[in-house]
Design a protein around this motif. Structure first.
Motif, PDB file in Angstrom:
ATOM      1  N   GLN A   7      12.815  17.319  14.606  1.00 16.37           N
ATOM      2  CA  GLN A   7      13.011  16.055  13.906  1.00 16.37           C
ATOM      3  C   GLN A   7      11.652  15.387  13.693  1.00 16.37           C
ATOM      4  N   ILE A   8      11.295  15.177  12.440  1.00 20.00           N
ATOM      5  CA  ILE A   8       9.961  14.711  12.084  1.00 20.00           C
ATOM      6  C   ILE A   8      10.060  13.439  11.259  1.00 20.00           C
ATOM      7  N   ILE A   9       9.152  12.510  11.547  1.00 22.12           N
ATOM      8  CA  ILE A   9       9.027  11.285  10.760  1.00 22.12           C
ATOM      9  C   ILE A   9       7.638  11.260  10.143  1.00 22.12           C
ATOM     10  N   ASP A  10       7.586  10.977   8.845  1.00 17.39           N
ATOM     11  CA  ASP A  10       6.337  10.925   8.084  1.00 17.39           C
ATOM     12  C   ASP A  10       6.037   9.471   7.723  1.00 17.39           C
ATOM     13  N   PHE A  11       4.863   8.977   8.156  1.00 17.19           N
ATOM     14  CA  PHE A  11       4.462   7.616   7.816  1.00 17.19           C
ATOM     15  C   PHE A  11       3.596   7.558   6.557  1.00 17.19           C
ATOM     16  N   GLY A  12       3.286   8.702   5.987  1.00 15.76           N
ATOM     17  CA  GLY A  12       2.590   8.729   4.708  1.00 15.76           C
ATOM     18  C   GLY A  12       1.105   8.465   4.775  1.00 15.76           C
ATOM     19  N   GLN A  13       0.565   8.167   5.948  1.00 13.63           N
ATOM     20  CA  GLN A  13      -0.848   7.817   6.089  1.00 13.63           C
ATOM     21  C   GLN A  13      -1.337   8.285   7.457  1.00 13.63           C
ATOM     22  N   ASN A  14      -2.435   9.016   7.457  1.00 11.43           N
ATOM     23  CA  ASN A  14      -3.075   9.369   8.723  1.00 11.43           C
ATOM     24  C   ASN A  14      -3.725   8.109   9.280  1.00 11.43           C
ATOM     25  N   LEU A  15      -3.409   7.743  10.507  1.00 10.96           N
ATOM     26  CA  LEU A  15      -3.819   6.452  11.049  1.00 10.96           C
ATOM     27  C   LEU A  15      -4.133   6.580  12.529  1.00 10.96           C
ATOM     28  N   THR A  16      -4.675   5.509  13.083  1.00  6.68           N
ATOM     29  CA  THR A  16      -4.940   5.432  14.512  1.00  6.68           C
ATOM     30  C   THR A  16      -4.123   4.296  15.097  1.00  6.68           C
ATOM     31  N   MET A  25      -3.282   7.133  19.497  1.00  3.23           N
ATOM     32  CA  MET A  25      -3.177   8.444  18.898  1.00  3.23           C
ATOM     33  C   MET A  25      -3.654   8.407  17.449  1.00  3.23           C
ATOM     34  N   GLY A  26      -4.120   9.561  16.966  1.00  6.95           N
ATOM     35  CA  GLY A  26      -4.412   9.727  15.549  1.00  6.95           C
ATOM     36  C   GLY A  26      -3.323  10.588  14.946  1.00  6.95           C
ATOM     37  N   PHE A  27      -2.608  10.069  13.942  1.00  6.12           N
ATOM     38  CA  PHE A  27      -1.431  10.797  13.467  1.00  6.12           C
ATOM     39  C   PHE A  27      -0.976  10.287  12.098  1.00  6.12           C
ATOM     40  N   ARG A  28      -0.226  11.130  11.443  1.00  9.95           N
ATOM     41  CA  ARG A  28       0.578  10.746  10.276  1.00  9.95           C
ATOM     42  C   ARG A  28       2.053  11.019  10.573  1.00  9.95           C
ATOM     43  N   TYR A  29       2.297  12.071  11.338  1.00 12.26           N
ATOM     44  CA  TYR A  29       3.658  12.510  11.636  1.00 12.26           C
ATOM     45  C   TYR A  29       3.958  12.331  13.126  1.00 12.26           C
ATOM     46  N   ILE A  30       5.215  12.102  13.428  1.00  9.46           N
ATOM     47  CA  ILE A  30       5.668  12.169  14.811  1.00  9.46           C
ATOM     48  C   ILE A  30       6.872  13.104  14.877  1.00  9.46           C
ATOM     49  N   ALA A  31       6.986  13.813  16.000  1.00  8.63           N
ATOM     50  CA  ALA A  31       8.161  14.637  16.296  1.00  8.63           C
ATOM     51  C   ALA A  31       8.927  13.941  17.400  1.00  8.63           C
ATOM     52  N   VAL A  32      10.206  13.747  17.205  1.00  8.99           N
ATOM     53  CA  VAL A  32      11.024  12.950  18.127  1.00  8.99           C
ATOM     54  C   VAL A  32      12.062  13.844  18.786  1.00  8.99           C
ATOM     55  N   ILE A  83     -11.860   7.031   2.463  1.00 11.60           N
ATOM     56  CA  ILE A  83     -13.080   6.602   3.154  1.00 11.60           C
ATOM     57  C   ILE A  83     -12.792   5.371   4.005  1.00 11.60           C
ATOM     58  N   GLN A  84     -12.109   4.402   3.443  1.00 10.01           N
ATOM     59  CA  GLN A  84     -11.799   3.177   4.180  1.00 10.01           C
ATOM     60  C   GLN A  84     -10.900   3.465   5.376  1.00 10.01           C
ATOM     61  N   TRP A  85      -9.910   4.341   5.197  1.00  9.47           N
ATOM     62  CA  TRP A  85      -9.013   4.655   6.305  1.00  9.47           C
ATOM     63  C   TRP A  85      -9.707   5.497   7.370  1.00  9.47           C
ATOM     64  N   GLY A  86     -10.677   6.298   6.957  1.00 11.46           N
ATOM     65  CA  GLY A  86     -11.472   7.009   7.951  1.00 11.46           C
ATOM     66  C   GLY A  86     -12.250   6.043   8.826  1.00 11.46           C
ATOM     67  N   GLN A  87     -12.750   4.982   8.217  1.00 10.84           N
ATOM     68  CA  GLN A  87     -13.460   3.960   8.987  1.00 10.84           C
ATOM     69  C   GLN A  87     -12.498   3.193   9.884  1.00 10.84           C
ATOM     70  N   LYS A  88     -11.343   2.830   9.350  1.00 12.58           N
ATOM     71  CA  LYS A  88     -10.356   2.141  10.177  1.00 12.58           C
ATOM     72  C   LYS A  88      -9.997   2.979  11.401  1.00 12.58           C
ATOM     73  N   GLY A  89      -9.785   4.250  11.189  1.00 14.37           N
ATOM     74  CA  GLY A  89      -9.315   5.105  12.270  1.00 14.37           C
ATOM     75  C   GLY A  89     -10.347   5.407  13.323  1.00 14.37           C
ATOM     76  N   ASN A  90     -11.619   5.235  12.998  1.00 14.08           N
ATOM     77  CA  ASN A  90     -12.673   5.650  13.922  1.00 14.08           C
ATOM     78  C   ASN A  90     -13.590   4.531  14.387  1.00 14.08           C
ATOM     79  N   PHE A  91     -13.447   3.336  13.858  1.00 16.22           N
ATOM     80  CA  PHE A  91     -14.221   2.208  14.369  1.00 16.22           C
ATOM     81  C   PHE A  91     -13.327   1.452  15.349  1.00 16.22           C
ATOM     82  N   LEU A  92     -13.243   1.995  16.556  1.00 16.32           N
ATOM     83  CA  LEU A  92     -12.368   1.465  17.577  1.00 16.32           C
ATOM     84  C   LEU A  92     -13.235   1.148  18.795  1.00 16.32           C
ATOM     85  N   ASP A  93     -13.844  -0.020  18.756  1.00 13.84           N
ATOM     86  CA  ASP A  93     -14.808  -0.527  19.735  1.00 13.84           C
ATOM     87  C   ASP A  93     -16.117   0.242  19.702  1.00 13.84           C
ATOM     88  N   ILE A  94     -16.073   1.552  19.530  1.00 10.91           N
ATOM     89  CA  ILE A  94     -17.263   2.341  19.261  1.00 10.91           C
ATOM     90  C   ILE A  94     -16.981   3.177  18.012  1.00 10.91           C
TER      91      ILE A  94
END
Length: 914
Positions: free
Chosen positions: A349-358, A418-425, A466-477
């Motif tokens: 069972q998989i859920i897709d959020f449509g965006q790779n995120l942190t 976590m870094g993800f777009r999909y989750i398995a439940v 590019i913007q989402w790559g920055q969002k996902g990786n600028f996490l305090d460091i």
């Protein structure tokens, strides 16, 4: 050039009706109303709001007081009228600031049109602990076993309030991660506190306003402690407890009463703790296991029976390493709902959020006590539609939630991400529905400053990634990736992306904080670790392009924000690094063996194929090129700081390295050794190619690009500058061809393959839908997104004239393959806009220049007699010719230039023959 004042009156006929200016956007150390700063001389900035064109500030008046009334006895600094155009980063120079005190401030300004503003709305800043002596609390540690995967600790203390409260603050930090609670509610909205620093030398503390949370009578303060980076597993070397094996808390509540007395409620031996709470285990890489049946209802409220809890241990640590947070906090930034719920061919069972995120998933569930919902995280699905986690390596990235039963339960993890777009439940009671799952996006809360758009939808998607790559990786460091068992502060990644990062978001405080850790982790000999904080401990080894972060990032922050303090703060580190290379290279000025990683992940058909035609660049060439560049930037930094001796010395070093580079790596015909794209790019970008050979070297670069059918072959170090070098040498058309290339290797290949962030590898997913090497294949890795710098500066045309954008260069590079491009950027002075569009044989260039700045607008292929400004012919004497166009100098305001446009013919590369 004509005097600036001449241009300030050029456009009087089209000026708006004059209005008084206003000062707004007040910040202290880049932050809005910061609480807890421990800078004894903070800097104040403001923007000027003025509708009249060509507005400059002529003078200012700042006043600072301990009361918002600004009455005379409460005023600690009043500059009086200062005749200056400075409006950013003005250093406080009043009465010495007191610790734990709120200061209010205002500013008024006078402009060059003889108008004065009213006093601005008041802003404030609040000091933290300005010295170790201000701390009266002691460190406490709950009873704990120094073992992996043990329950998170919980601590509490009850205290009484009997008098009227004026204000109250909580000062807190921890070994590990902490969440603070007061009277049943979480304190503050920050997460993953106290953040990640070089804990042995720098430990941040947070300050919270808890005035409204206290109540008359009994109160309860509580805290939960998780492993975090301090004790948890860090690094792909599976290292546990690097900074310490025990978690601890330091907390000081400071309550000020109406009668003027102050009471401190401190961590001490009277606190109690337990490890028998609901968080059974937590880890940055592993996720969190939570058993709701073990929740302690009311544990942070009065009346709770804590008789079974144990007294804490009092510990002793050096508070001299405590520092107030100067960066921006990590927050929950946005929420994303599922776009699809489905079963894989194998029934997952998989859920897709449509965006790779942190971040993590908020779970809503209704079921029986003891049922466990398991949530796994992944960035991609494999070619068969199955859940793919092999690229996470040892990171399990799993949430296990055991229900307590009795109604709807809502859960979010506390001490992981976590870094993800999909989750398995697995184990969800009932049907999976969108309303039961919400992705929560977290990152350092940096204000968005830049936006880019153009007529090509795939390029716009690239900018999104590019913007989402920055969002996902600028996490305090600045991490390299947010998903696998790594998530480290790789210095090379941050170095190559820092300029693009500063376009997308306000990153000055973010980098100022991290660069202090770079200096703290610097080796005694001057080298810089591969990662900061340095948990790899790689025998004090440095790599060119990675170690150069110590010089390049401070210089970049100075350029973008006109911040001299970061240069002053980092200068000893910058100098130590270059001196380290000088010693390594000796009198030959060639840095042998200085490049460990080379041009990391450059294009090559096979991972072990290092043959030169496939993009390989000699490591010593790379090391020597960066040796030269850092020497040059250090010289320029010394000049900014008024250190003329160092400016001269390091300029001389640069010239010597340049000569050595020419002798060793450039032929008389302009070929650069190894004949790789990166070799040409670094030689040209760093000014190492003699003027007489630049055209030939650039032609060889173009020849290589064309021979690959307009494909790049660069890696982490060559990619950021590739399009820039092409544009700067007259080959903007080739840069466009590279940017618009859709087949591998290219920037748009991942976009075509469905990427929503920047990939670590050019072909993370291959054309047959199989994956690159699972041991190193992140799908959220921002380095190659450094092309965004070229999109802002060359494609849309927004360039730096003077540090901080006090003077702006608008120089667009239109191309017939794009109909329009536009960028907006919120500079320290206000919003800048640069955009162009071509339609029916006419080009329009749109410009917005903020008050208190000036600009040169360079119109390509323009002739003064054909240019119109806001629909009216421009006066020929207001423009002057430059190479292939004209320049018009303007002051603040909105402008639209239009003129006939002829398609630009491609510049042909002519290479030398032997």
């Amino acid at each position: 050039m004509k005097p600036i004042l001449f241009y300030l009156f050029l456009f009087l006929p089209v000026m708006c009706m004059a209005q008084n200016p206003a000062a707004d956007g007040l910040t202290c150390e880049y932050l809005n109303n910061p609480v807890g700063i421990d800078i004894v001389n903070p800097r104040l900035s403001w923007k000027i709001n003025a509708s009249q064109r060509s507005t400059l500030q002529q003078a200012y008046n700042i006043r600072v007081a301990t009361d918002a009334s600004f009455s005379s006895p409460k005023t600690v600094w009043n500059t009086g009228k200062v005749n200056a155009d400075s409006s950013i980063l003005i250093t406080y120079a009043g009465t010495p600031l007191k610790p734990a005190t709120r200061y209010y401030w205002q500013v008024k300004v006078w402009d060059n049109h003889n108008h004065a503003s009213a006093w601005s709305k008041s802003a404030y800043f609040e000091t933290g602990m300005l010295s170790p002596a201000d701390w009266t609390a002691t460190w406490v540690e709950p009873k704990q076993e120094p073992l992996r995967k043990i329950p998170a600790a919980m601590l509490r203390k009850q205290f009484s309030v009997s008098k009227k409260i004026v204000s109250a603050r909580a000062y807190a930090t921890a070994h590990g991660l902490y969440e603070l609670y007061l009277n049943g509610k979480k304190v503050g909205d920050q997460i993953l506190t106290p953040g990640w620093t070089e804990y042995k030398k720098r430990l941040q503390y947070q300050v919270y306003d808890i005035t409204a949370m206290l109540q008359q009578g009994d109160n309860v303060i509580g805290a939960m402690l998780g492993d975090g980076w301090f004790r948890g597993t860090t690094g792909y070397i599976n290292q546990w407890g690097f900074w310490g094996k025990k978690l601890g808390l330091l907390c000081q509540l400071q309550i000020t009463y109406a009668d003027g007395t102050v009471q401190n409620i401190n961590t001490d031996g009277s606190w109690k703790g337990t490890k028998e709470g609901p968080i059974r285990s937590d880890g940055i890489y592993d996720g969190e296991t939570y058993d709701a049946r073990m929740e302690k209802s009311g544990w942070t409220a009065k009346g709770f029976d804590d008789s079974s809890w144990e007294p804490v241990d009092v510990a002793s640590f050096d508070n001299k390493i405590l520092v107030g947070v100067q960066s921006v906090p990590v927050h929950k930034i946005q929420e994303i709902k599922p776009i699809a719920i489905f079963k894989s061919p194998k029934g997952t069972q998989i859920i897709d959020f449509g965006q790779n995120l942190t971040g993590w998933v908020r779970l809503k569930v209704n079921g029986s006590a003891g049922q466990t919902v398991k949530i796994r995280h992944a960035e991609v699905l494999d070619k068969f539609g199955e859940f793919y986690t092999a690229n996470l390596r040892a990171a399990t990235a799993t949430i296990n939630y055991t229900l307590k039963g009795g109604g709807q339960e809502v859960f979010e993890p506390h001490f992981t991400f976590m870094g993800f777009r999909y989750i398995a439940v697995e184990g969800f009671p009932g049907e999976l529905k969108p309303e039961n799952f919400t992705a929560v996006v977290i990152h350092s809360d940096m204000p968005v400053t830049g936006q880019f758009t153009c007529s090509d939808t795939m390029i716009n998607k690239l900018q999104h990634n590019i913007q989402w790559g920055q969002k996902g990786n600028f996490l305090d460091i600045p991490t390299d990736c947010p998903q696998r068992d790594e998530r480290l502060g790789w210095t090379g990644d941050a170095q190559v992306f820092s300029r693009t990062a500063a376009f997308n978001m306000q990153v000055a405080p973010f980098f100022a904080k991290w660069m202090k850790d770079v200096a703290a982790d610097q080796f005694p000999a001057g080298g810089i670790p591969f990662v900061v904080p340095d948990i790899l401990q790689t025998n004090q080894t440095t790599s060119a392009g990675w170690g150069d972060v110590s010089v390049i990032v401070p210089w970049t922050m100075y350029q973008v924000y006109a911040d001299k303090r970061i240069l002053q703060t980092q200068y000893p580190s910058m100098k130590a690094y270059v001196d380290y290379i000088i010693k390594k290279s000796g009198d030959k000025y060639i840095w042998h063996n200085g490049s460990v990683f080379g041009d990391w992940l450059f294009y090559r058909p096979g991972i072990y194929d290092f043959s030169e035609p496939n993009g390989y660049t000699n490591p010593d060439l790379i090391a020597t090129a960066f040796y030269a560049y850092s020497s040059k930037l250090l010289s320029e930094s010394a000049g900014v700081l008024g250190n003329s001796a160092d400016e001269k010395y390091y300029k001389g070093i640069y010239e010597q390295v340049k000569k050595a580079f020419v002798r060793n790596y450039i032929t008389p015909t302009g070929r650069i050794f190894a004949d790789s794209q990166t070799g040409y790019v670094l030689g040209l970008k760093f000014g190492l190619v003699p003027d007489s050979l630049k055209a030939k070297a650039a032609a060889y670069l173009v020849e290589d690009v064309r021979s690959r059918n307009n494909h790049l072959s660069t890696g982490f170090l060559g990619t950021p500058y590739l399009c820039q070098v092409l544009s700067q040498n007259g080959y903007s058309n080739v840069a466009y061809d590279l940017l618009l290339q859709k087949t591998y290797p290219s920037w748009l290949y991942p976009v075509k393959m469905g990427a929503t962030t920047i990939w670590e590898r050019w072909d993370g997913i291959k054309t047959d839908s199989t994956f690159e090497d699972k041991s190193m294949n992140s799908f959220n890795h921002y380095s190659y997104g450094a092309v965004g710098d070229w999109m802002y500066q060359q494609m849309a045309g927004l360039q730096l004239g003077k540090a901080g954008y006090k003077h702006i260069i608008i120089k667009p590079e239109p191309n017939q393959k794009i109909n329009f491009a536009k960028v907006t950027f919120q500079s320290m002075y206000g919003q800048v806009l640069s955009g162009w569009e071509v339609s029916n044989g006419t080009i329009q260039v749109h410009v917005t220049i903020p008050p208190n700045t000036t600009a040169d607008v360079i119109l390509p292929k323009a002739h003064a007699g054909e240019v119109k400004l806001d629909g009216k012919p421009i006066r020929p004497d207001t423009a002057h010719a430059v190479d292939d166009g004209i320049t018009v100098s303007v002051g603040s305001g909105d402008y639209t230039f239009s003129y006939p446009w002829i398609e630009v013919k491609e510049k042909k590369a002519v290479v030398a023959t032997m």
